[in-house]
Design an enzyme around this catalytic site. Structure first.
Site, mmCIF file in Angstrom:
data_model
loop_
_atom_site.group_PDB
_atom_site.id
_atom_site.type_symbol
_atom_site.label_atom_id
_atom_site.label_comp_id
_atom_site.label_asym_id
_atom_site.label_seq_id
_atom_site.Cartn_x
_atom_site.Cartn_y
_atom_site.Cartn_z
ATOM 1 N N GLY A 284 25.960 0.973 33.321
ATOM 2 C CA GLY A 284 25.307 2.049 34.050
ATOM 3 C C GLY A 284 26.264 2.843 34.931
ATOM 4 N N SER A 285 25.765 3.232 36.103
ATOM 5 C CA SER A 285 26.514 4.144 36.964
ATOM 6 C C SER A 285 27.768 3.543 37.581
ATOM 7 C CB SER A 285 25.604 4.655 38.082
ATOM 8 O OG SER A 285 24.539 5.424 37.551
ATOM 9 N N THR A 286 27.986 2.231 37.417
ATOM 10 C CA THR A 286 29.215 1.640 37.959
ATOM 11 C C THR A 286 30.456 2.187 37.266
ATOM 12 O OG1 THR A 286 29.029 -0.258 36.458
ATOM 13 C CG2 THR A 286 28.106 -0.504 38.682
ATOM 14 N N VAL A 287 30.301 2.813 36.081
ATOM 15 C CA VAL A 287 31.469 3.378 35.400
ATOM 16 C C VAL A 287 31.671 4.854 35.723
ATOM 17 C CG1 VAL A 287 31.236 1.715 33.515
ATOM 18 C CG2 VAL A 287 30.233 3.997 33.275
ATOM 19 N N LYS A 288 30.803 5.431 36.531
ATOM 20 C CA LYS A 288 30.989 6.853 36.879
ATOM 21 C C LYS A 288 32.321 7.133 37.563
ATOM 22 C CE LYS A 288 26.098 8.162 37.012
ATOM 23 N NZ LYS A 288 24.910 8.460 37.843
#
Length: 553
Positions: A284-288
């Site tokens: 999810g957004s942890t790779v943004k």
């Protein structure tokens, strides 16, 4: 009696005596070697000398796995026939089922070896010996004891009943830890008991000790906080990984549920799985932050670049990508701080097709971490469909790929080191390994500055703040895949970050799988766990609070 009868009897007696003496003399002269061999075969045996495994320590010398002496009780069923009374006495003393003992004795009746009981205490073995049952014998062995119990179970692992490593470092370093049994020649009596040691043929070689990178103090904090969170949110499972930014050493690695390695026969085998290195999640957004790196590397974006997210959604092919609210025109910094799906998708679609994929690859996704723990998986990262815009857009916010918590922690390690890749290790290192630069330092410095906004009152994770220290990180909340697609009722909550910002000491990743309740997002579920663990860890590691303009932050 007539004299001739008397002389006949004397002559017969003397003749028999002479024959016996002659036979004895012949045996001693001609067959002495044969007789000695036959006697030795019945009374001289070669016994093995047990060799204990090496001790497993944490980084500060606290024992995590030790070997304790035990005794196994056995018989030779082909030569020993236990009667009903003897079986009852053995079963009562050893707390085993007498019927099963009788059945096993019958099954092994033509065999020369059968265990009656394994790994009993020396005191209990002495009690069995006091029963005086002919043919009951004893074998000295060692068994593993794990002082930290479930606290370090997934890291240390356990051995089987024959003292062979089955999980954790007990498995991956089995050859290093395992000893080599010695041998000695002994004299035994008719009951099989050792009367005297005759000769030592080979000394036992004890196993080598092993020192892990784990800090048991930090392991305790991480385990306690994770267990509390999983129970509070009624989650299915959870994991926490903490890495040392200076060396890549794993300072803590815990999972829920866990198990007690001192009693593995009575536990759920699903609890044995080391989820931090085996379980795959869409991050999810942890790779943004990594997508932001790709944007900064392109030269087309800066932290203050304006991204139009109006009207709060964007259609890519047949898929509608939405934000919770219409944020309008925001900066790239705010895209990260607010975790805008629309904003990050628009950024990714303006980059070269392989830009985000290449950054993910350099961060370590799609490869084995190589920590030294058994069961690691490489995850899923494919470039097969990068020509499809929706694949590139969803990849940018962590869908369509899968990573383990350890892989995610290793990726953030590359950010904490300002763009240098560092291998992770479960073993304590004498010196830091060589780093390899994978990202430009200026880009990473800019990114880390942007990531600080996540843990502020206007970001998605104000609950990640740690008093006295600045942190940089990112939340993540993903839906899990069900039978008919993504399930809106099942989520995974993440928080990944580093602290303190100025000179990062630790990277921590928190994953809570399927929390229940009204609030299931990473900012509400995982971020508070991160904050509590980091607060305790920095104090234990002696990291002084940061100051800003002469006062504590």
């Amino acid at each position: 009696m007539s004299r001739w009868r008397h002389f006949a009897l004397v002559f017969t007696f003397l003749t028999i005596a002479a024959v016996l003496v002659g036979r004895i003399a012949a045996l001693n002269i001609n067959d002495s070697a044969f007789l000695k061999r036959q006697g030795d075969a019945r009374s001289v045996r070669v016994e093995s000398l047990a060799a204990h495994r090496g001790i497993v320590f944490d980084r500060h010398g606290e024992p995590l796995a030790v070997s304790t002496p035990v005794v196994s009780v056995w018989i030779d069923p082909s030569a020993t026939r236990l009667d009903a009374n003897q079986r009852r006495a053995l079963a009562r003393t050893l707390a085993i089922d007498v019927t099963q003992l009788a059945e096993r004795q019958q099954l092994y009746r033509n065999k020369s070896f059968m265990y009656v009981a394994r790994r009993v205490t020396p005191d209990l073995a002495n009690t069995v010996a006091d029963l005086g049952i002919t043919g009951v014998r004893f074998k000295r062995e060692y068994r593993r004891y794990y002082p930290a119990g479930e606290l370090a179970a997934h890291v240390v692992g356990f051995t089987d009943i024959d003292d062979r490593g089955q999980e954790g470092v007990e498995l991956s370093f089995d050859k290093h830890l395992r000893g080599i049994a010695g041998r000695k020649k002994v004299l035994k009596d008719r009951r099989g008991q050792i009367v005297r040691d005759l000769e030592y043929l080979a000394a036992p070689q004890f196993g080598n000790d092993l020192r892990l990178s784990i800090d048991l103090r930090l392991q305790f904090f991480a385990y306690r906080e994770l267990k509390s969170a999983v129970e509070h949110h009624r989650a299915v499972s959870g994991s926490v990984v903490m890495l040392d930014v200076r060396t890549g050493e794993i300072l803590a690695l815990v999972n829920q549920p866990s198990f007690n390695p001192n009693g593995i026969s009575r536990i759920d085998h699903g609890a044995m799985r080391n989820r931090a290195i085996t379980d795959l999640y869409e991050p999810g957004s942890t790779v943004k932050p990594l997508t932001i790196i790709a944007a900064l590397e392109s030269g087309r974006f800066s932290p203050n670049s304006s991204i139009d997210t109006a009207p709060g959604y964007v259609r890519v092919g047949k898929k509608l990508i939405e934000d919770p609210v219409n944020r309008g025109r925001i900066s790239l910094r705010e895209v990260l701080e607010k975790s805008s799906q629309v904003g990050i998708a628009k950024v990714a679609l303006k980059l070269e097709k392989r830009a985000v994929f290449d950054v993910f690859t350099r961060a370590g996704f799609g490869t084995y971490p190589g920590s030294g723990l058994p069961g690691e998986v490489a995850g899923r990262l494919s470039d097969a469909e990068l020509n499809n815009p929706i694949v590139r857009a969803t990849m940018a916010y962590g869908y369509g790929i899968s990573v383990t918590p350890l892989q995610l922690a290793q990726a953030y390690l590359g950010l904490a080191t300002l763009g240098q890749s560092l291998p992770v290790s479960i073993l304590r290192l004498d010196s830091a390994p060589e780093m390899v630069r994978v990202f430009d330092e200026r880009d990473v410095r800019a990114l880390v500055g942007m990531m600080q906004g996540v843990a502020t009152a206007t970001g998605t994770a104000p609950k990640a703040r740690v008093p006295g220290y600045r942190v940089a990180g990112k939340t993540g909340t993903t839906r899990k895949v069900g039978a008919t697609g993504y399930d809106d009722s099942r989520h995974v909550a993440f928080f990944a970050g580093m602290a303190p910002v100025e000179n990062p000491r630790v990277v921590v990743v928190v994953v809570v799988n399927e929390p229940k309740g009204e609030r299931v997002g990473g900012g509400d579920v995982a971020a508070p766990v991160f904050a509590r663990i980091v607060a305790r860890a920095l104090r234990v590691l002696g990291v002084a609070p940061e100051t800003e303009m002469g006062r504590a932050v």
